[in-house]
Design a protein around this motif. Structure first.
Motif, mmCIF file in Angstrom:
data_model
loop_
_atom_site.group_PDB
_atom_site.id
_atom_site.type_symbol
_atom_site.label_atom_id
_atom_site.label_comp_id
_atom_site.label_asym_id
_atom_site.label_seq_id
_atom_site.Cartn_x
_atom_site.Cartn_y
_atom_site.Cartn_z
ATOM 1 N N GLN A 1 -20.465 34.406 33.984
ATOM 2 C CA GLN A 1 -21.075 33.769 35.148
ATOM 3 C C GLN A 1 -22.601 33.681 34.991
ATOM 4 O O GLN A 1 -23.209 32.661 35.327
ATOM 5 C CB GLN A 1 -20.730 34.554 36.424
ATOM 6 C CG GLN A 1 -19.237 34.589 36.783
ATOM 7 C CD GLN A 1 -18.490 35.749 36.149
ATOM 8 O OE1 GLN A 1 -18.606 35.981 34.948
ATOM 9 N NE2 GLN A 1 -17.705 36.466 36.932
ATOM 10 N N TYR A 2 -23.209 34.749 34.463
ATOM 11 C CA TYR A 2 -24.660 34.704 34.181
ATOM 12 C C TYR A 2 -24.952 33.564 33.192
ATOM 13 O O TYR A 2 -25.887 32.801 33.365
ATOM 14 C CB TYR A 2 -25.133 36.017 33.540
ATOM 15 C CG TYR A 2 -25.611 37.094 34.496
ATOM 16 C CD1 TYR A 2 -26.923 37.121 34.960
ATOM 17 C CD2 TYR A 2 -24.768 38.118 34.885
ATOM 18 C CE1 TYR A 2 -27.379 38.127 35.804
ATOM 19 C CE2 TYR A 2 -25.200 39.132 35.728
ATOM 20 C CZ TYR A 2 -26.514 39.139 36.191
ATOM 21 O OH TYR A 2 -26.958 40.135 37.019
ATOM 22 N N ALA B 1 -23.246 30.848 32.495
ATOM 23 C CA ALA B 1 -23.075 29.513 33.077
ATOM 24 C C ALA B 1 -24.313 29.134 33.889
ATOM 25 O O ALA B 1 -24.808 28.007 33.804
ATOM 26 C CB ALA B 1 -21.824 29.475 33.948
ATOM 27 N N GLU B 2 -24.825 30.059 34.656
ATOM 28 C CA GLU B 2 -26.006 29.767 35.477
ATOM 29 C C GLU B 2 -27.246 29.562 34.599
ATOM 30 O O GLU B 2 -28.007 28.630 34.808
ATOM 31 C CB GLU B 2 -26.237 30.905 36.483
ATOM 32 C CG GLU B 2 -27.529 30.829 37.275
ATOM 33 C CD GLU B 2 -27.649 29.597 38.171
ATOM 34 O OE1 GLU B 2 -26.606 29.123 38.662
ATOM 35 O OE2 GLU B 2 -28.780 29.120 38.347
ATOM 36 N N PHE B 3 -27.421 30.430 33.606
ATOM 37 C CA PHE B 3 -28.593 30.286 32.718
ATOM 38 C C PHE B 3 -28.587 28.921 32.026
ATOM 39 O O PHE B 3 -29.620 28.313 31.829
ATOM 40 C CB PHE B 3 -28.609 31.398 31.653
ATOM 41 C CG PHE B 3 -29.020 32.754 32.185
ATOM 42 C CD1 PHE B 3 -29.537 32.918 33.462
ATOM 43 C CD2 PHE B 3 -28.894 33.889 31.384
ATOM 44 C CE1 PHE B 3 -29.909 34.174 33.949
ATOM 45 C CE2 PHE B 3 -29.269 35.154 31.849
ATOM 46 C CZ PHE B 3 -29.777 35.284 33.129
ATOM 47 N N GLY C 1 -26.981 26.299 33.186
ATOM 48 C CA GLY C 1 -26.818 25.219 34.172
ATOM 49 C C GLY C 1 -25.519 24.461 33.954
ATOM 50 O O GLY C 1 -25.427 23.271 34.235
ATOM 51 N N TRP C 2 -24.502 25.148 33.437
ATOM 52 C CA TRP C 2 -23.215 24.507 33.138
ATOM 53 C C TRP C 2 -22.191 24.834 34.216
ATOM 54 O O TRP C 2 -22.378 25.755 35.011
ATOM 55 C CB TRP C 2 -22.669 25.010 31.801
ATOM 56 C CG TRP C 2 -23.451 24.536 30.613
ATOM 57 C CD1 TRP C 2 -24.610 23.793 30.617
ATOM 58 C CD2 TRP C 2 -23.132 24.790 29.241
ATOM 59 N NE1 TRP C 2 -25.025 23.576 29.321
ATOM 60 C CE2 TRP C 2 -24.138 24.169 28.463
ATOM 61 C CE3 TRP C 2 -22.101 25.469 28.588
ATOM 62 C CZ2 TRP C 2 -24.134 24.218 27.064
ATOM 63 C CZ3 TRP C 2 -22.100 25.518 27.196
ATOM 64 C CH2 TRP C 2 -23.103 24.893 26.444
ATOM 65 N N SER C 3 -21.099 24.090 34.179
ATOM 66 C CA SER C 3 -20.021 24.398 35.109
ATOM 67 C C SER C 3 -19.306 25.662 34.640
ATOM 68 O O SER C 3 -19.384 26.044 33.471
ATOM 69 C CB SER C 3 -19.060 23.228 35.251
ATOM 70 O OG SER C 3 -18.597 22.830 34.008
ATOM 71 N N GLN C 4 -18.640 26.287 35.588
ATOM 72 C CA GLN C 4 -18.083 27.628 35.365
ATOM 73 C C GLN C 4 -16.667 27.696 35.898
ATOM 74 O O GLN C 4 -16.398 27.271 37.012
ATOM 75 C CB GLN C 4 -18.989 28.633 36.092
ATOM 76 C CG GLN C 4 -18.332 29.865 36.650
ATOM 77 C CD GLN C 4 -19.317 30.740 37.417
ATOM 78 O OE1 GLN C 4 -20.542 30.638 37.290
ATOM 79 N NE2 GLN C 4 -18.794 31.613 38.261
#
Ligand SMILES: Cc1cc2nc3c(=O)[nH]c(=O)nc-3n(C[C@H](O)[C@H](O)[C@H](O)COP(=O)(O)OP(=O)(O)OC[C@H]3O[C@@H](n4cnc5c(N)ncnc54)[C@H](O)[C@@H]3O)c2cc1C
Ligand SMILES: Nc1ncnc2c1ncn2[C@@H]1O[C@H](COP(=O)(O)O)[C@@H](O)[C@H]1O
Lengths: 265, 322
Positions: free
Chosen positions: A128-129, A131-133, A135-138
Motif C-alpha cells: 500500500q505504501y 502504490a501511494e509512493f 501514484g499507482w492503483s492498488q
C-alpha cells in the motif's frame, strides 16, 4: 508484460519462534529460512501471467547477502532475472517501500506483485505504501473465485485478469463478508492473499538454470533512499501463557464443566 | 491539545461496522494517555445518519465528508481525503480498526503523510508525547513494543483487545468538511456479499470452528453453532479447499476472534490458527489425536471422533435448555 515480484527472506512458518531473554530480538539459532509464503504466491502469479501474455518476471529482495537464496528460489521457479538490494540491518516498511519505489521506477513494470504481509513483521503495509509512493492503483488481498482444487488451478490459469487492450487488470479481493472486484489501470500494485494460487515446486532443471540467471546488485545509496528507521522496536516479549487446561473423558463431563466451571453455556 | 483521529467504517449495506466501536475505545485509551482530544472521521455518499450515531460516542467532533465518489470504498479515493483532514486538523495520531478496509487504507494514508504505522495494535504504553504501541509479530509468538518517530503516527487497532465503546456525553459536534477528491486509477466493479443468518464471526459470543478433520462435512459444526447461537469459523485448510467461504478463516492471516467460548473441532492447532483465537475466554478442543497442539491452549480437551461427539454435545446442550 513485465512483472516485478518481491521475495522476502523470513523464518520458516513451521519454526518455533522464541524471544531472547533480554527482549532484544528472537533466538536465531536453529531457525530455517524461506521465501515469505505470500511472496511465493506472488512469484507463481507472475509466472502464470508471463506464460499467458508473454514477457518477463523480475524478482527483487532486500536484505543481506543471504537473501540471494530466496532470489535463487524464485529464479528456480522460473523468474527471469533478479534484483538484490544489499542492506544489512533493520528496515521499516517506509524504507522498504521507498527502495521498491526506486526499483520500480528503474524497471518500469506493468505490475508489481507483493505479498499481503510478511509472516515475521505481520505489518501488511509495504504494498500500500508502494502504490501511494508511485501514484499507482492498488489492489490488496488478491484471491480467486475458483477453489484451489479447481480445473483452472490445475491448469495454472492466472487469477489476475488482464484486459484485452492490456491496459487494465481485474482483481478479486478477499474482504470482510465477501469478495470485492476492482479494475485497476496498469501499472498497478497487487498484493496476494493465500487463495490466489498454489505455487509450483522448483524443478531440478529449474534449479540448474537458476544458477546462471543474473542477479543485479543495488544498494540504498545507489538508489538514493534514506533508510533511517522511523519504527523503533523497543522491546520484544513472549505473550503471556494460557493457564493449563484439562482433558475431559466424555461429553457429559464437558457440558458439566462448561456449565458449572466456565459458566460458558 | 494533541488530536487522535479515528476513521469510522461504513459497511457496504450502509450500517456502521461494529469494529469501529472497538477502534473508538482504542482511540480513547490513546487520547487519555497522550492528553489528547478524540475526533472521528466519516466518509460516505451520505454520512448524516451514521454521524448522529457516532457523535454520542464520547468524542469531541465527527468530521464528515459527503460525495457520490465516496459511495464505494476505494483506497485511492479515501486516502487523500483522510490525509487532507489530518493535515487540516493537525492531528497527531490517526487510526482505524484492523478490518480488511483498515488494513488496505491506513498504510496508504500513512504513505501520503510520510508517516510510520503500527498494524494490529493491542495496547498503548507511556504518556504525553512519549507513547509506544504493543503489537504482535511472528503470528503472535512475539509481542513487540514499538515507537513511531514520524510527526504523524498511524495505527490500526485489533478490535478484540478493546471493548466496544458504549457512548459518552456530551454529544460531539458534527462538522462537514470538503473532501480533497482525486481521480482514481482504480474502478469499483462489484462486491459479492457472503450472506449468513448466523452472527458475525468477529462479534459472536460463541464460535464453533471446523478444520480438515471435518473432511468438508460442516453439517454438525453448523448444527452445533445453531444450537448455541454461535458463529461458524474455520481453519485455513478448510477455506483453501473451498468447503466454506474464505472470510470464515480464523488465524494470523484471517480473522482474529476472542469470544466467550471457542470450540475447535478437527483442527490441529497450527501456530497460525492459534494466532487468531488464543485470546478466547474459554477454549474447547475436539480432536482424535491426543498429541494435537490445539490441546495446549484448550481449557477443556476431548480426545474423540468429532462425528461421534458433536451430535452428542448438541443434544446435551439442547437438554440444558429444557
Ligand atoms: C503464511 C501462512 C498463513 C497461515 N494462516 C493461517 C490462518 O490464518 N488460519 C489457519 O487456520 N491456518 C493458517 N495457516 C495454515 C496452518 O499452518 C495449518 O496448515 C492449518 O491451520 C491446518 O488446518 P487444520 O488444523 O484444519 O488441518 P490439519 O492440520 O490437517 O489438522 C486436522 C486435524 O483434524 C484431526 N482429525 C481428523 N479427523 C478427525 C475426526 N474424525 N475427529 C476429530 N479430529 C479429527 C486430526 O487429528 C488433525 O489434528 C497458515 C499457513 C501459512 C504458511
Ligand atoms: N526485505 C524485503 N524484500 C523484499 N520484499 C519485501 C521485504 N520486506 C517486505 N517485502 C514485501 O512486502 C510485503 C508486505 O510486508 P509487510 O508490510 O512487512 O508485512 C511482503 O509480503 C513482501 O512482498
Amino acid at each position: 508484460m513485465k512483472i516485478l515480484v518481491t521475495a522476502k527472506r523470513v523464518e520458516d512458518p513451521e519454526s518455533k519462534i522464541k524471544v531472547k531473554p533480554d527482549g532484544s530480538g528472537i533466538v536465531q539459532e536453529g531457525l530455517k529460512y524461506k521465501i515469505n509464503p505470500f511472496d511465493e504466491i506472488g512469484v507463481e502469479e507472475g509466472l502464470r501471467l508471463a506464460a499467458k501474455h508473454g514477457g518477463e518476471v523480475v524478482v527483487v529482495s532486500i536484505g543481506g547477502k543471504e537473501v540471494q537464496e530466496q532470489l535463487r528460489h524464485a529464479l528456480a521457479m522460473g523468474a527471469h532475472r533478479a534484483v538484490w538490494v544489499n542492506h544489512t540491518g533493520t528496515l521499516d516498511q517506509l524504507a522498504l517501500a521507498g527502495l521498491l519505489q526506486k526499483v520500480a521506477e528503474k524497471e518500469k513494470p506493468d505490475m508489481v506483485i507483493l505479498g499481503k504481509q510478511s509472516i515475521d513483521d505481520d505489518q501488511n503495509q509495504v504494498g500500500q505504501y508502494l502504490a501511494e509512493f508511485l501514484g499507482w492503483s492498488q489492489a490488496t488481498f488478491a484471491s480467486k473465485v475458483e477453489s484451489l482444487e479447481s480445473e483452472q488451478e490445475k491448469n495454472k490459469v492466472p487469477a489476475l485478469q488482464v484486459g484485452a487492450d492490456g491496459k487494465t487488470v481485474r482483481v478479486v479481493r478477499e474482504v470482510d463478508n465477501g469478495l470485492a472486484t476492482l479494475e485497476c489501470a496498469l501499472p498497478a500494485v497487487v498484493t496476494t492473499d493465500l487463495r490466489l494460487n498454489l505455487p509450483r515446486y522448483a524443478s531440478l532443471p529449474g534449479i540448474m538454470k537458476a544458477k546462471s540467471k543474473p542477479i543485479e546488485e543495488l544498494t540504498p545509496e545507489k538508489l538514493g533512499v534514506d533508510v533511517t528507521p522511523k519504527i523503533q522496536v523497543l522491546k520484544m516479549s513472549s505473550p503471556p501463557p494460557r493457564k493449563a487446561g484439562i482433558k475431559v473423558p466424555d461429553v457429559a463431563t464437558l457440558v458439566d464443566k462448561l456449565r458449572n466451571e466456565a459458566k460458558a453455556v | 491539545m494533541p488530536i487522535v483521529l479515528i476513521v469510522a467504517e461504513q459497511q457496504p449495506d450502509g450500517h456502521l461496522r461494529k469494529a469501529t466501536l472497538n477502534a473508538i475505545s482504542a482511540g480513547r485509551t490513546l487520547a487519555e494517555k497522550a492528553g489528547a482530544e478524540l475526533h472521528l472521521a466519516l466518509l460516505s455518499k451520505d454520512p448524516s445518519k451514521l454521524a448522529e450515531e457516532l457523535k454520542v460516542q464520547g468524542v469531541k467532533a465527527v468530521h464528515t465528508a459527503a460525495a457520490p465518489e465516496l459511495e464505494h470504498y476505494l483506497a485511492e479515493v479515501y486516502a487523500p481525503v483522510i490525509a487532507g483532514l489530518v493535515q487540516e486538523l493537525k492531528a497527531d495520531y490517526v487510526g482505524m480498526a484492523s478490518t480488511a478496509m483498515g488494513k488496505d487504507l491506513m498504510p496508504r494514508v500513512a504513505a501520503r503523510l510520510k508517516a510510520a504505522m503500527a498494524t494490529d495494535v493491542m495496547a498503548f504504553n507511556g504518556s504525553g508525547a512519549d507513547i509506544s504501541f504493543t503489537r504482535p509479530m511472528w503470528a503472535g509468538n512475539v509481542f513487540a513494543e514499538v515507537k513511531l518517530t514520524t510527526p504523524v503516527k498511524v495505527f490500526s487497532a485489533r478490535a478484540t483487545e478493546f471493548p466496544a465503546s458504549t457512548g459518552g456525553q456530551p454529544a460531539g459536534e458534527v462538522k462537514a468538511f470538503t473532501p480533497k477528491l482525486e481521480a482514481s486509477k482504480t474502478k469499483f466493479v462489484d462486491f459479492k456479499e457472503v450472506k449468513s443468518a448466523r452472527p458475525e464471526l468477529t462479534e459472536a459470543r460463541v464460535v464453533v470452528s471446523g478444520g480438515r478433520g471435518t473432511k468438508g462435512d460442516f453439517k454438525e459444526i453448523e448444527a452445533l453453532a445453531d444450537e448455541l447461537g454461535a458463529a461458524v469459523g474455520a481453519s485455513r485448510a478448510v477455506c483453501d479447499a473451498g468447503w466454506v467461504p474464505n472470510d470464515l478463516q480464523v488465524g494470523q492471516t484471517g480473522k482474529v476472534v476472542a469470544p466467550q467460548l471457542y470450540i475447535a473441532a478437527g483442527i490441529s492447532g497450527a501456530i497460525q490458527h492459534l494466532a487468531g483465537m488464543k485470546s478466547s475466554k474459554t477454549i474447547v478442543a475436539i480432536n482424535k489425536d491426543p498429541e494435537a497442539p490445539i490441546f495446549q491452549v484448550a481449557d477443556y480437551g476431548l480426545v474423540a471422533d468429532l462425528f461421534k461427539v458433536l451430535p452428542e454435545l448438541r443434544e446435551a446442550l439442547h437438554k440444558l435448555k429444557e
